[in-house]
Structures are given as structure tokens and as C-alpha cells.
Scaffold this motif. Sequence first.
Motif, PDB file in Angstrom:
ATOM      1  N   THR A 263     -14.573   5.934 -11.217  1.00  0.00           N
ATOM      2  CA  THR A 263     -14.978   4.575 -10.887  1.00  0.00           C
ATOM      3  C   THR A 263     -13.768   3.823 -10.331  1.00  0.00           C
ATOM      4  N   ALA A 264     -14.029   2.729  -9.645  1.00  0.00           N
ATOM      5  CA  ALA A 264     -12.935   1.952  -9.059  1.00  0.00           C
ATOM      6  C   ALA A 264     -13.353   0.501  -8.957  1.00  0.00           C
ATOM      7  N   HIS A 265     -12.402  -0.395  -9.170  1.00  0.00           N
ATOM      8  CA  HIS A 265     -12.624  -1.818  -8.917  1.00  0.00           C
ATOM      9  C   HIS A 265     -11.313  -2.440  -8.478  1.00  0.00           C
ATOM     10  N   LEU A 266     -11.431  -3.557  -7.787  1.00  0.00           N
ATOM     11  CA  LEU A 266     -10.267  -4.210  -7.182  1.00  0.00           C
ATOM     12  C   LEU A 266      -9.756  -5.314  -8.097  1.00  0.00           C
ATOM     13  N   ASP A 267      -8.446  -5.293  -8.344  1.00  0.00           N
ATOM     14  CA  ASP A 267      -7.784  -6.333  -9.125  1.00  0.00           C
ATOM     15  C   ASP A 267      -6.625  -6.868  -8.286  1.00  0.00           C
ATOM     16  N   GLY A 268      -6.869  -7.993  -7.592  1.00  0.00           N
ATOM     17  CA  GLY A 268      -5.869  -8.473  -6.644  1.00  0.00           C
ATOM     18  C   GLY A 268      -5.828  -7.543  -5.446  1.00  0.00           C
ATOM     19  N   ASP A 269      -4.637  -7.006  -5.173  1.00  0.00           N
ATOM     20  CA  ASP A 269      -4.489  -6.018  -4.103  1.00  0.00           C
ATOM     21  C   ASP A 269      -4.451  -4.593  -4.648  1.00  0.00           C
ATOM     22  N   LYS A 270      -4.686  -4.415  -5.910  1.00  0.00           N
ATOM     23  CA  LYS A 270      -4.556  -3.101  -6.537  1.00  0.00           C
ATOM     24  C   LYS A 270      -5.935  -2.559  -6.919  1.00  0.00           C
ATOM     25  N   ILE A 271      -6.155  -1.294  -6.618  1.00  0.00           N
ATOM     26  CA  ILE A 271      -7.403  -0.634  -6.993  1.00  0.00           C
ATOM     27  C   ILE A 271      -7.201   0.021  -8.355  1.00  0.00           C
ATOM     28  N   ILE A 272      -8.009  -0.379  -9.327  1.00  0.00           N
ATOM     29  CA  ILE A 272      -7.933   0.147 -10.687  1.00  0.00           C
ATOM     30  C   ILE A 272      -9.017   1.205 -10.854  1.00  0.00           C
ATOM     31  N   TYR A 273      -8.637   2.347 -11.406  1.00  0.00           N
ATOM     32  CA  TYR A 273      -9.564   3.466 -11.520  1.00  0.00           C
ATOM     33  C   TYR A 273      -9.977   3.687 -12.974  1.00  0.00           C
ATOM     34  N   GLY A 274     -11.208   4.091 -13.115  1.00  0.00           N
ATOM     35  CA  GLY A 274     -11.727   4.525 -14.403  1.00  0.00           C
ATOM     36  C   GLY A 274     -12.371   5.887 -14.248  1.00  0.00           C
ATOM     37  N   GLU A 275     -12.986   6.350 -15.292  1.00  0.00           N
ATOM     38  CA  GLU A 275     -13.619   7.674 -15.235  1.00  0.00           C
ATOM     39  C   GLU A 275     -14.920   7.649 -16.013  1.00  0.00           C
TER      40      GLU A 275
ATOM     41  N   ARG B 234       8.346 -11.193   5.309  1.00  0.00           N
ATOM     42  CA  ARG B 234       8.665 -10.011   4.504  1.00  0.00           C
ATOM     43  C   ARG B 234       7.546  -9.694   3.500  1.00  0.00           C
ATOM     44  N   ASP B 235       6.996 -10.734   2.868  1.00  0.00           N
ATOM     45  CA  ASP B 235       5.939 -10.515   1.883  1.00  0.00           C
ATOM     46  C   ASP B 235       4.690  -9.923   2.531  1.00  0.00           C
ATOM     47  N   GLU B 236       4.359 -10.393   3.723  1.00  0.00           N
ATOM     48  CA  GLU B 236       3.174  -9.880   4.407  1.00  0.00           C
ATOM     49  C   GLU B 236       3.371  -8.429   4.836  1.00  0.00           C
ATOM     50  N   VAL B 237       4.555  -8.092   5.289  1.00  0.00           N
ATOM     51  CA  VAL B 237       4.839  -6.698   5.652  1.00  0.00           C
ATOM     52  C   VAL B 237       4.769  -5.809   4.410  1.00  0.00           C
ATOM     53  N   ALA B 238       5.335  -6.303   3.301  1.00  0.00           N
ATOM     54  CA  ALA B 238       5.274  -5.536   2.051  1.00  0.00           C
ATOM     55  C   ALA B 238       3.828  -5.341   1.609  1.00  0.00           C
ATOM     56  N   ARG B 239       2.986  -6.361   1.825  1.00  0.00           N
ATOM     57  CA  ARG B 239       1.583  -6.248   1.444  1.00  0.00           C
ATOM     58  C   ARG B 239       0.854  -5.215   2.295  1.00  0.00           C
ATOM     59  N   ILE B 240       1.203  -5.137   3.572  1.00  0.00           N
ATOM     60  CA  ILE B 240       0.599  -4.126   4.445  1.00  0.00           C
ATOM     61  C   ILE B 240       0.863  -2.731   3.904  1.00  0.00           C
ATOM     62  N   PHE B 241       2.116  -2.461   3.544  1.00  0.00           N
ATOM     63  CA  PHE B 241       2.455  -1.131   3.026  1.00  0.00           C
ATOM     64  C   PHE B 241       1.822  -0.886   1.663  1.00  0.00           C
ATOM     65  N   ALA B 242       1.713  -1.934   0.837  1.00  0.00           N
ATOM     66  CA  ALA B 242       1.078  -1.782  -0.470  1.00  0.00           C
ATOM     67  C   ALA B 242      -0.404  -1.435  -0.320  1.00  0.00           C
ATOM     68  N   LEU B 243      -1.088  -2.111   0.610  1.00  0.00           N
ATOM     69  CA  LEU B 243      -2.499  -1.819   0.845  1.00  0.00           C
ATOM     70  C   LEU B 243      -2.694  -0.412   1.410  1.00  0.00           C
ATOM     71  N   ARG B 244      -1.789   0.017   2.278  1.00  0.00           N
ATOM     72  CA  ARG B 244      -1.889   1.385   2.812  1.00  0.00           C
ATOM     73  C   ARG B 244      -1.744   2.418   1.695  1.00  0.00           C
ATOM     74  N   ARG B 245      -0.827   2.154   0.770  1.00  0.00           N
ATOM     75  CA  ARG B 245      -0.664   3.075  -0.362  1.00  0.00           C
ATOM     76  C   ARG B 245      -1.926   3.112  -1.225  1.00  0.00           C
ATOM     77  N   GLU B 246      -2.514   1.934  -1.468  1.00  0.00           N
ATOM     78  CA  GLU B 246      -3.735   1.884  -2.270  1.00  0.00           C
ATOM     79  C   GLU B 246      -4.866   2.650  -1.590  1.00  0.00           C
ATOM     80  N   LEU B 247      -4.982   2.505  -0.278  1.00  0.00           N
ATOM     81  CA  LEU B 247      -6.040   3.208   0.448  1.00  0.00           C
ATOM     82  C   LEU B 247      -5.807   4.715   0.471  1.00  0.00           C
ATOM     83  N   MET B 248      -4.555   5.127   0.528  1.00  0.00           N
ATOM     84  CA  MET B 248      -4.252   6.562   0.467  1.00  0.00           C
ATOM     85  C   MET B 248      -4.654   7.136  -0.885  1.00  0.00           C
ATOM     86  N   ARG B 249      -4.355   6.400  -1.965  1.00  0.00           N
ATOM     87  CA  ARG B 249      -4.770   6.855  -3.297  1.00  0.00           C
ATOM     88  C   ARG B 249      -6.292   6.875  -3.412  1.00  0.00           C
TER      89      ARG B 249
END
Length: 322
Positions: A85-97, A176-191
Motif C-alpha cells: 500500500t502507499a499514501h502521500l505524506d507531504g512530498d514523501k510516499i509512505i508504504y505499508g503492506e 535551491r529548495d525547489e531544485v532539491a525538491r525536484i530531486f527528492a520527488l524523482r527519488r520518491e518516484l523511482m522507489r
Amino acid sequence: MSVIAAYLYRDGKKVREIEIDEKVDCAHNKSEFVWIGIAEPDEAELRTLQKTYDLHPLAIEDALKADQLPKVDVYGDQLFVVARTAHLDGDKIIYGETSIFVGHSHIISVRHGSPRKHLSLRDNLEKAPTLLAQGVDYVLHAILDFIADGYLPIVETIEEDVIAMERRAIDSFLNRDEVARIFALRRELMRFQRVLVPMGEVAGKFVRLDLPCIDVDARPYFSDVLDHVRRVQSMVDGLREVLTSVFEFSNLLEGQRTGAITRQLAAWAAILAVPTAIAGIYGMNFEHMPELKWIWGYPLTLAVIVGVCGVLYWRFRRLGWL
């Protein structure tokens, strides 16, 4: 107790509530079965279920750990299914099972780390007794479909944020914060993609393979789950590409804007160099210099400065530097 609901169903209708240590002898007809839903169980509860329904010990261990990728295991005439399972918390995807034990006359769902309860799903199925009477394979499809449907809001929310980023990248530099957010979202989508791929494989197995407790007539339902997962996979792939494009586009625009500013500074420096050079020469105050004693010397010098600067300004405007 972590038992959310435990009922005996017959012909699509709820018959009575049961205890998890109660062994119910169901008829061979698949329309009679037990559906138990538990959340965050302790080991004692799972061991009780293991003893009551003859669940495989390896499956019990996996359900306790709750750290598995989506999969389907066959243990004799029973199935053990793991879905993430998955749900969004802010910019982070939280997983369950959610682990699901499926037998001929029982289906047991074990939920870890998911805020989406199955009570609404159970209520909806109970309102459609004709479908519920089809047995545990239809309930299994409904649970997997419920989990897969939870993926889409995550991607749609991130998609809206990415569209907003595109607009900001066009209007101004990304900080800088917006660029960091882009990379953070890409990491979340890869996971997220690492969960979606095996989830699609799980749905695909129910479509293609002969598995215990799954009738051939139920395969089209699982095909619908597979379509939902593939749709989300496609959206995730597209969002990852868009995020990369936003970053590259922002860098390109920043380079263009920096180049424009550099050209403007160079143009003004060239224009200002003319009066600076002339004033510097005449500011040396040598005794013998042309036009020092001439009455029109000063006005002519100013005219030359204005004329040359005007020509340079016109030229740089034509080139688009100013």
C-alpha cells in the motif's frame, strides 16, 4: 485486539461474526467462506490463525515482518499474496503492506502501515451479494483493486506539483529548495516504481497462471487490476521525465538569461569606453595637444562622444543586446 472484522458469508450475505480461533466447516460450495480482516497484529494472533486455518509457517513469518515486495506464493492448495500500500505524506510516499491468505473457504487480510481501512470495501461488497457470492477469488480481486486504486491519487497530486514547478521555471529561476525538491520527488518516484513493477507482476500472474482458489472466470477481474497498475506506472514514468525536463529547462533558461545580462553589460561597457577614453586622453593636460586652444574643441569632443555612443547604442539594439 487488532481484529477489525471476522464474518462468515453464505451466498453473498453476512451470516454471523466468528472468532479467529473458531474453525468453521464451510460447504464445498465456494459461495460460503470466512473473511477475516486484521490490522497490526501481534505474533500470538497470527499463530492462532495459523493453527486454525493451517497457514504455512513461512507465510506467517512474512506477514509478521511486513517488509516484502509484492508477490504470490503457492503453499499446497492455498495462496499467500503480498501487496504494498502507499499514501502521500507531504512530498514523501509512505508504504505499508497487506498480506492476504487465501484458501478454498477463507480469506484473511493482514494490514500493516496503511491508513486506508477495508471497512468501506467490505460494506461495498456486502451491498452487492451477487458478486460477493462468487467466493474468495472475487474478494481477493476487490482487495487488490482497492490497493491499486490508492496509487492514483498519489501520482495525481505529484503531477499537480510538477505542473506548478514548470510554470515557476518559465517565470523565474528555480531556487535551491525547489531544485532539491525536484530531486527528492524523482527519488520518491523511482522507489514507487520499484513497488509498481512487482505489483503488476502479481496481477499478471492471476491473469495468466492456473492458481489454487482462483477460477478462470475471475481472471478478467484481475486483468482490470493489472490495467490500473500499468496506468499508474505509465504516469510515474512520464512524471520522472517531466521532472528531469523541468530541471534541464530551468538550467537552459538560466543560461540564456545569464548570457543576456552578460551581453548587456558588455554593450554598456563598450559604450562607456568611448567617453572614458576621450576624457582620459584630454585629462592628461599636456601642453601641446590639438584643439586645446580652439574655441570649438570642447563642443566637438562632446559631439564625437555622443555620436559614437549613439551609433554603438543603435547597433547593440539591432543585435538585441540592449
